[in-house]
Each structure stands twice: as structure tokens, then as C-alpha cells.
Write a protein that holds these residues in place. Structure first.
Motif, PDB file in Angstrom:
ATOM      1  N   LEU A  99       0.865  -1.120  -0.090  1.00 12.76           N
ATOM      2  CA  LEU A  99       0.184  -0.126   0.015  1.00 12.76           C
ATOM      3  C   LEU A  99       0.870   1.135  -0.294  1.00 12.76           C
ATOM      4  CD1 LEU A  99      -2.671  -1.130   2.588  1.00 12.76           C
ATOM      5  CD2 LEU A  99      -2.806  -1.216   0.245  1.00 12.76           C
ATOM      6  N   SER A 100       1.844   1.217   0.653  1.00 16.43           N
ATOM      7  CA  SER A 100       2.825   2.228   0.933  1.00 16.43           C
ATOM      8  C   SER A 100       3.641   2.500  -0.588  1.00 16.43           C
ATOM      9  CB  SER A 100       3.822   2.040   2.117  1.00 16.43           C
ATOM     10  OG  SER A 100       3.036   2.041   3.323  1.00 16.43           O
ATOM     11  N   ILE A 101       4.196   1.704  -1.123  1.00 17.82           N
ATOM     12  CA  ILE A 101       4.998   1.670  -2.299  1.00 17.82           C
ATOM     13  C   ILE A 101       3.835   2.228  -3.369  1.00 17.82           C
ATOM     14  CG2 ILE A 101       6.198   0.452  -3.976  1.00 17.82           C
ATOM     15  CD1 ILE A 101       7.063  -1.080  -1.581  1.00 17.82           C
ATOM     16  N   CYS A 102       2.764   1.735  -3.438  1.00 14.11           N
ATOM     17  CA  CYS A 102       1.780   2.086  -4.623  1.00 14.11           C
ATOM     18  C   CYS A 102       1.355   3.604  -4.301  1.00 14.11           C
ATOM     19  CB  CYS A 102       0.453   1.239  -4.409  1.00 14.11           C
ATOM     20  SG  CYS A 102       0.803  -0.518  -4.925  1.00 14.11           S
ATOM     21  N   ALA A 103       1.017   4.135  -2.823  1.00 12.71           N
ATOM     22  CA  ALA A 103       0.881   5.228  -2.771  1.00 12.71           C
ATOM     23  C   ALA A 103       1.865   6.290  -3.400  1.00 12.71           C
ATOM     24  CB  ALA A 103       0.655   5.440  -1.231  1.00 12.71           C
ATOM     25  N   ALA A 104       3.397   5.899  -2.926  1.00 12.20           N
ATOM     26  CA  ALA A 104       4.201   6.666  -3.477  1.00 12.20           C
ATOM     27  C   ALA A 104       4.390   6.783  -5.001  1.00 12.20           C
ATOM     28  CB  ALA A 104       5.688   6.173  -2.721  1.00 12.20           C
ATOM     29  N   LEU A 105       4.308   5.547  -5.506  1.00 11.87           N
ATOM     30  CA  LEU A 105       4.358   5.799  -7.009  1.00 11.87           C
ATOM     31  C   LEU A 105       3.152   6.677  -7.550  1.00 11.87           C
ATOM     32  CD1 LEU A 105       5.173   1.783  -7.723  1.00 11.87           C
ATOM     33  CD2 LEU A 105       6.545   3.875  -8.138  1.00 11.87           C
ATOM     34  N   PHE A 106       1.883   6.523  -6.937  1.00 12.53           N
ATOM     35  CA  PHE A 106       0.947   7.175  -7.464  1.00 12.53           C
ATOM     36  C   PHE A 106       1.087   8.944  -7.126  1.00 12.53           C
ATOM     37  CE2 PHE A 106      -3.024   9.508  -6.433  1.00 12.53           C
ATOM     38  CZ  PHE A 106      -3.947   9.204  -7.511  1.00 12.53           C
ATOM     39  N   ILE A 172       6.928   4.189   5.852  1.00  9.70           N
ATOM     40  CA  ILE A 172       7.163   3.483   4.621  1.00  9.70           C
ATOM     41  C   ILE A 172       6.731   4.399   3.476  1.00  9.70           C
ATOM     42  CG2 ILE A 172       7.070   1.551   3.185  1.00  9.70           C
ATOM     43  CD1 ILE A 172       5.870  -0.041   5.434  1.00  9.70           C
ATOM     44  N   THR A 173       5.429   5.040   3.472  1.00  7.84           N
ATOM     45  CA  THR A 173       4.942   5.962   2.542  1.00  7.84           C
ATOM     46  C   THR A 173       6.208   7.241   2.060  1.00  7.84           C
ATOM     47  OG1 THR A 173       2.937   5.220   2.570  1.00  7.84           O
ATOM     48  CG2 THR A 173       3.394   7.232   1.305  1.00  7.84           C
ATOM     49  N   VAL A 210      15.192   1.969  -7.108  1.00  3.81           N
ATOM     50  CA  VAL A 210      15.130   2.640  -5.691  1.00  3.81           C
ATOM     51  C   VAL A 210      14.796   1.701  -4.725  1.00  3.81           C
ATOM     52  CG1 VAL A 210      14.112   4.737  -6.417  1.00  3.81           C
ATOM     53  CG2 VAL A 210      12.757   2.795  -6.115  1.00  3.81           C
ATOM     54  N   MET A 211      14.982   0.176  -5.305  1.00  2.00           N
ATOM     55  CA  MET A 211      14.631  -0.946  -4.124  1.00  2.00           C
ATOM     56  C   MET A 211      15.511  -0.869  -2.856  1.00  2.00           C
ATOM     57  SD  MET A 211      12.909  -3.623  -3.772  1.00  2.00           S
ATOM     58  CE  MET A 211      12.013  -3.701  -5.110  1.00  2.00           C
ATOM     59  N   PRO A 212      16.750  -0.472  -2.651  1.00  5.35           N
ATOM     60  CA  PRO A 212      17.386  -0.586  -1.294  1.00  5.35           C
ATOM     61  C   PRO A 212      16.632   0.706  -0.569  1.00  5.35           C
ATOM     62  CG  PRO A 212      19.070  -0.557  -3.086  1.00  5.35           C
ATOM     63  CD  PRO A 212      17.728  -0.323  -3.887  1.00  5.35           C
ATOM     64  N   SER A 213      16.337   1.772  -0.979  1.00  5.86           N
ATOM     65  CA  SER A 213      15.426   2.749  -0.133  1.00  5.86           C
ATOM     66  C   SER A 213      14.270   2.257   0.294  1.00  5.86           C
ATOM     67  CB  SER A 213      15.331   3.956  -1.056  1.00  5.86           C
ATOM     68  OG  SER A 213      16.683   4.452  -1.465  1.00  5.86           O
ATOM     69  N   LEU A 214      13.725   1.391  -0.695  1.00  2.36           N
ATOM     70  CA  LEU A 214      12.196   0.943  -0.364  1.00  2.36           C
ATOM     71  C   LEU A 214      12.387  -0.199   0.703  1.00  2.36           C
ATOM     72  CD1 LEU A 214      10.693   0.450  -3.764  1.00  2.36           C
ATOM     73  CD2 LEU A 214      10.244   2.317  -2.310  1.00  2.36           C
ATOM     74  N   LEU A 215      13.510  -0.687   0.497  1.00  4.19           N
ATOM     75  CA  LEU A 215      13.443  -1.881   1.598  1.00  4.19           C
ATOM     76  C   LEU A 215      14.056  -1.285   3.016  1.00  4.19           C
ATOM     77  CD1 LEU A 215      15.493  -4.742  -0.139  1.00  4.19           C
ATOM     78  CD2 LEU A 215      13.048  -4.655   0.683  1.00  4.19           C
ATOM     79  N   THR A 216      14.748  -0.333   2.890  1.00  2.45           N
ATOM     80  CA  THR A 216      14.827   0.674   4.333  1.00  2.45           C
ATOM     81  C   THR A 216      13.707   1.218   4.933  1.00  2.45           C
ATOM     82  OG1 THR A 216      17.158   1.363   3.027  1.00  2.45           O
ATOM     83  CG2 THR A 216      16.150   2.841   5.214  1.00  2.45           C
ATOM     84  N   GLY A 217      12.979   1.701   3.942  1.00  2.00           N
ATOM     85  CA  GLY A 217      11.529   2.001   4.669  1.00  2.00           C
ATOM     86  C   GLY A 217      10.693   0.884   5.330  1.00  2.00           C
TER      87      GLY A 217
END
Length: 301
Positions: A99-106, A172-173, A210-217
Motif C-alpha cells: 500500500l505504501s509503495i503504491c501510494a508513493a508511486l501514485f 514507509i510511504t 530505488v529498491m534499497p531505499s524501499l527496503l529501508t522504509g
């Protein structure tokens, strides 16, 4: 001597301001280090007393399934609470991460013109709501819903994880949104120039970058969920046993500490065992920080 334009006086004044700034900064940093080291020493000394002075076996404490501090033969098995903490944190991260990653992409890739104006205030509102409000909403809405739909009383790992997932959404977002907004524009333009569509660019170029940053979140969100006490305590049931299903009551390390610390005598075996749980929480926090540092280093490489 003072020159006509007064430059020696200005130089001395700048040197004085520089020294005052250095002294003040050094004092603040030293105070911060002293406070952190003191807290670590205090928690570690209290937590290790259980094993050094009271003679509780480390293996029995970490892997024991029975918690009975008031019995004729007191038993201090913290495994049910460790399992409860990890189960709620992992499940909350699994719910909140997509949900957070999709919200950030949106907000950054799909409709950046009005996406942030729509979602940013909502995310900030979620971050500012007190924990007790989340717990009360979970107790009033989520628990009755689970009680009507699933077997059991509604309290348990599932209810606690759902409440925690909403609580860690802003963390996370925000990190995912910052990572996406910091991408160079040439990266996406190069993908579009090669004929890729928007979705191909997102899942083949942007997300891997941005996967490392997403995993950090995600890891920071898990750390936030792992240390939460009040909201989980209100909906998880606080039963001292290893749960066999997501809809069975359980307990976490933070819940046990907050519920029992005020009812124990300082220096008693039970009080020291609670400090040992606090030490376990601190160690897990350090592990989360190390994982975040490793992910950041991977991102820099």
C-alpha cells in the motif's frame, strides 16, 4: 590596532562566534552521546542481572514457552512474547508495504500534479494520530468485525497487525516518496526514449533502482511496529502463550513490559526479567539499524 574600516574587529568577532558555535555543538553532541551510552548501560546492566545474579538460564528465557513469575517455582519463558512481537511486526509490514509503495508511486509517477496534494495531508494526518486512538479504533471496529467474520473473539495477531499496518504506513510511504522524487529525470526519459511504456518504466527501471531505499522504509516500519506498545496491547489479548492462529490472543514484549513493570518490586527476579525483555527490544533495534545501514551502503554502491 583598529583599522579605518574596522576589519580586525570584525575578524575577531567572527573568530569568537566560530568558537562559541564549536563549543556549543560539541557540548550538545557530547551530551547526546552520554545520554545514549547511559541508557544502553542502564538497560544492559538491569537486563543481564536476570542471568548473572538471579541464575535464570538464557536458553530457558529465550526459548521457554511458559511464563509464570508468581508460581511456587517461577518460570520465565519469553518465547510467546518474542513470537508475538515478530508475528505482528512482519504481518504489519506485509500489509503496509504494498500500500505504501503504491501510494508513493501514485504521488510521484502516475499523477504527480495533484497526487501529492491529495495524499500528502492524509499521510501527515495518519502520522500525527496518537497510538491510543489507533488502539481504540481497533478495539471498536476491527475486533468486532473479526469476531463476526472469523472464529474466535476477534482479538489476536491479525487485529494487532492490521492496526500496526496503518500506523507504519506514513513511515514507509514517506521514505518511498523521497526515494522516488530524488531519481534523476534522465533515467525515466531514457526509458521512454527506448519505447518503454509508463508501467514498463516503473517496474523495470524505477522500482529496481530505488529498491534499497524501499527496503529501508520497510525495515524502519518494522522497527516502528516492533516497539509499539499501547495500540497493540488494546487489541491483541495479552495471553502468555504461543498463538496457534492469527485469530488467537497473544502478547508482545512491549505489552508485557508496560502491563507488569509497575506491579513489580525493583530488584526482584520478575522485575529483572522484564528488564531482560527491554534489553531484547534494544538489541532488536540495533539489528534494525544495522540492516538499514547495510541497505544504504548497497544503495550508494
Amino acid at each position: 590596532m583598529k583599522s579605518n574600516n574596522g576589519s580586525p574587529v570584525l575578524i575577531k568577532k567572527h573568530h569568537l562566534e566560530d568558537w562559541i558555535g564549536r563549543i556549543y555543538t560539541t557540548f550538545c553532541v557530547s551530551l547526546l552521546v552520554i545520554v545514549i551510552v547511559s541508557m544502553m548501560y542502564f538497560v544492559a546492566s538491569k537486563g543481564l542481572t536476570t542471568f548473572i545474579k538471579d541464575g535464570v538460564n538464557v536458553g530457558d528465557f529465550l526459548f521457554g514457552t511458559k511464563w509464570d513469575p508468581n508460581g511456587d517455582n517461577p518460570v520465565f519463558g519469553a518465547l510467546p512474547f518474542i513470537v508475538g512481537s515478530f508475528a505482528t511486526s512482519l504481518l504489519a509490514a506485509l500489509i503496509a508495504s504494498p500500500l505504501s509503495i503504491c501510494a508513493a508511486l501514485f504521488m510521484n509517477e502516475i499523477v504527480p500534479s495533484w497526487g501529492k496534494r491529495l495524499l500528502q495531508p492524509v499521510i501527515e494526518l495518519l502520522a500525527g494520530i496518537p497510538s491510543v486512538v489507533y488502539g481504540f479504533v481497533g478495539l471498536s471496529v476491527i475486533v468486532p468485525l473479526f469476531r463476526d467474520v472469523f472464529p474466535g473473539q476477534g482479538i489476536g495477531i491479525a487485529a494487532g497487525s492490521l492496526v500496526l499496518s496503518v500506523m507504519i504506513l506514513p513511515t514507509i510511504t514517506s521514505i518511498a516518496s523521497d526515494a522516488l522524487s530524488s531519481l534523476p529525470k534522465g533515467l525515466k526519459e531514457s526509458s521512454y526514449a527506448l519505447g518503454a511504456t509508463r508501467w514498463q518504466t516503473i517496474y523495470s527501471v524505477i522500482i529496481p533502482t530505488v529498491m534499497p531505499s524501499l527496503l529501508t522504509g520497510v525495515v524502519l516500519g518494522m522497527a516502528r511496529a516492533f516497539g509499539e506498545a499501547l495500540a497493540v496491547q488494546m487489541v491483541i489479548g495479552n495471553a502468555p502463550h504461543v498463538p496457534r492462529s492469527l485469530f488467537e490472543s497473544a502478547s508482545t514484549l512491549t505489552s508485557v513490559i508496560t502491563l507488569n513493570m509497575g506491579n513489580t518490586v525493583m530488584g526482584s527476579v520478575q522485575n529483572n526479567a522484564l528488564w531482560s525483555m527491554a534489553l531484547a527490544l534494544m538489541v532488536m533495534t540495533f539489528i534494525f539499524v544495522i540492516v538499514v545501514r547495510l541497505l544504504e551502503r548497497r544503495h550508494q554502491l
